[in-house]
Scaffold this motif. Sequence first.
Motif, mmCIF file in Angstrom:
data_model
loop_
_atom_site.group_PDB
_atom_site.id
_atom_site.type_symbol
_atom_site.label_atom_id
_atom_site.label_comp_id
_atom_site.label_asym_id
_atom_site.label_seq_id
_atom_site.Cartn_x
_atom_site.Cartn_y
_atom_site.Cartn_z
ATOM 1 N N GLU A 164 0.793 -1.057 -0.096
ATOM 2 C CA GLU A 164 0.115 -0.052 0.168
ATOM 3 C C GLU A 164 0.901 1.243 -0.069
ATOM 4 O O GLU A 164 0.427 2.545 0.155
ATOM 5 N N GLU A 165 2.194 1.073 -0.246
ATOM 6 C CA GLU A 165 2.966 2.054 0.002
ATOM 7 C C GLU A 165 2.722 3.321 -0.874
ATOM 8 O O GLU A 165 2.896 4.662 -0.550
ATOM 9 N N VAL A 166 2.473 3.186 -2.206
ATOM 10 C CA VAL A 166 2.255 4.057 -3.386
ATOM 11 C C VAL A 166 1.038 4.168 -3.664
ATOM 12 O O VAL A 166 0.914 3.455 -5.048
ATOM 13 N N PRO A 167 -0.046 4.153 -3.087
ATOM 14 C CA PRO A 167 -1.616 3.777 -3.385
ATOM 15 C C PRO A 167 -1.834 4.840 -4.599
ATOM 16 O O PRO A 167 -1.723 5.695 -4.688
ATOM 17 N N HIS A 168 -2.249 3.951 -5.575
ATOM 18 C CA HIS A 168 -2.838 4.250 -7.003
ATOM 19 C C HIS A 168 -1.862 5.399 -7.485
ATOM 20 O O HIS A 168 -2.435 6.063 -8.443
ATOM 21 N N GLY A 212 11.796 7.117 -4.595
ATOM 22 C CA GLY A 212 12.686 6.357 -3.696
ATOM 23 C C GLY A 212 12.167 4.949 -3.375
ATOM 24 O O GLY A 212 13.009 3.798 -3.457
ATOM 25 N N ILE A 213 10.892 4.958 -2.948
ATOM 26 C CA ILE A 213 10.305 3.504 -2.511
ATOM 27 C C ILE A 213 10.204 2.751 -3.867
ATOM 28 O O ILE A 213 10.632 1.682 -3.901
ATOM 29 N N LEU A 214 9.862 3.387 -4.972
ATOM 30 C CA LEU A 214 9.869 2.499 -6.327
ATOM 31 C C LEU A 214 11.300 1.813 -6.604
ATOM 32 O O LEU A 214 11.347 1.049 -7.056
ATOM 33 N N ILE A 215 12.249 2.730 -6.437
ATOM 34 C CA ILE A 215 13.553 2.191 -6.951
ATOM 35 C C ILE A 215 14.090 1.351 -5.723
ATOM 36 O O ILE A 215 14.988 0.285 -5.943
ATOM 37 N N GLY A 216 13.851 1.651 -4.593
ATOM 38 C CA GLY A 216 14.121 0.618 -3.569
ATOM 39 C C GLY A 216 15.732 0.866 -3.243
ATOM 40 O O GLY A 216 16.647 1.502 -3.975
ATOM 41 N N LEU A 223 12.402 2.619 -16.221
ATOM 42 C CA LEU A 223 12.635 3.954 -15.661
ATOM 43 C C LEU A 223 11.603 4.291 -14.682
ATOM 44 O O LEU A 223 10.446 4.040 -14.758
ATOM 45 N N VAL A 224 11.925 5.156 -13.616
ATOM 46 C CA VAL A 224 11.078 5.702 -12.706
ATOM 47 C C VAL A 224 10.924 7.296 -12.960
ATOM 48 O O VAL A 224 12.220 7.866 -12.958
#
Length: 315
Positions: free
Chosen positions: A213-217, A258-262, A292-293
């Motif tokens: 749920e960290e980056v909802p929608h 940042g979360i998406l890349i980890g 890519l992000v």
Amino acid sequence: MTDISPSSEIVNSGFISILGRPNAGKSTLLNRLSSMHLAIVSPKPQTTRHAIRCIVDDDTSQIVFVDTPGLHKPDSKLGEKMQESAWKALGDADAVLLMIDAERPGPSVLEREVCSRCAAYGKELFLAVNKADKVPKPSLLPIIARYAALHPFQAIIPISARTGDGVDVLLDELRKTLPMGPRYFPRDTLTDQTERVLAAELIRESALRELKEEVPHGVGVLVERFEELRNGEPAGEDDRDRVSIGAVLYCEKETHKGILIGKGGSMLKKIGTNARTRIEEMTGCPVYLELLVKVREDWRNRKGILADLGYGEEK
Ligand code: GDP
Ligand code: MG
């Protein structure tokens, strides 16, 4: 659905809208159906509010499953659009399949709303009580009773999308309800456009699954490159030996990026590996996937990006 030229053959055919809360098992069912059966098609998804996810074709019927982009609370332009389009999809379908999770059966607001909308539109509604493999059989009875009291369902069928139990029964029930009509799609249709769109969807699903749920929608996926290759040269669907895909994950904030890349790219790697495996199942050949992000602040409220991502204006 006017952009489809039907074949002249007459069979039981039509569109089934599949609805359910996140995690009910819709994708699992669709994956199972598309591996059991023939075609996955998505003609011009950017100009239709129906995301066609899977077609179950046999000698006497054609069931087109349309996915709905989501029915969460409208909290942005995307949310409203998606919700609007989801309810419209429901209104257009020949029948509606509501999926619930036997472990978290509800009915919650969504299930109640689906029932009341179907009652209002006079739509036939089917209930699949999914994950029947996870609960003791007797516990299904009160769930079925509760739903039967809520709405006059055409049928209530316990299934396991994971093991396949009950899925044939469900398909038989759905087939029976479809009107006689043309096959809307030629058998075995599979287009590049389809794969491109499905690839975006698979990447998005992988991201949402890994992110919890960290980056909802907040993630949109744009497939910028979809190349079919043979020995490194451009090729067609029939003779390719590799597909090379470049996609951008759009998020709303630097923190989300940042979360998406980890850490050390670990999250993006997980998302990519998972998505690649699933895309390879679809293409049947090795896939090179580059992700890519990018941050586009408030991307959900930007018309241009929305259109790129397939949430286009209604015709
Ligand atoms: P969606 O959000 O409705 O598309 O749900 P998914 O298909 O992504 O499924 C959510 C989770 O439930 C995943 O972890 C699936 O593996 C799991 N799941 C789906 N169907 C079943 C089922 O029939 N049995 C079990 N045990 N798990 C399932
Ligand atoms: Mg899903």
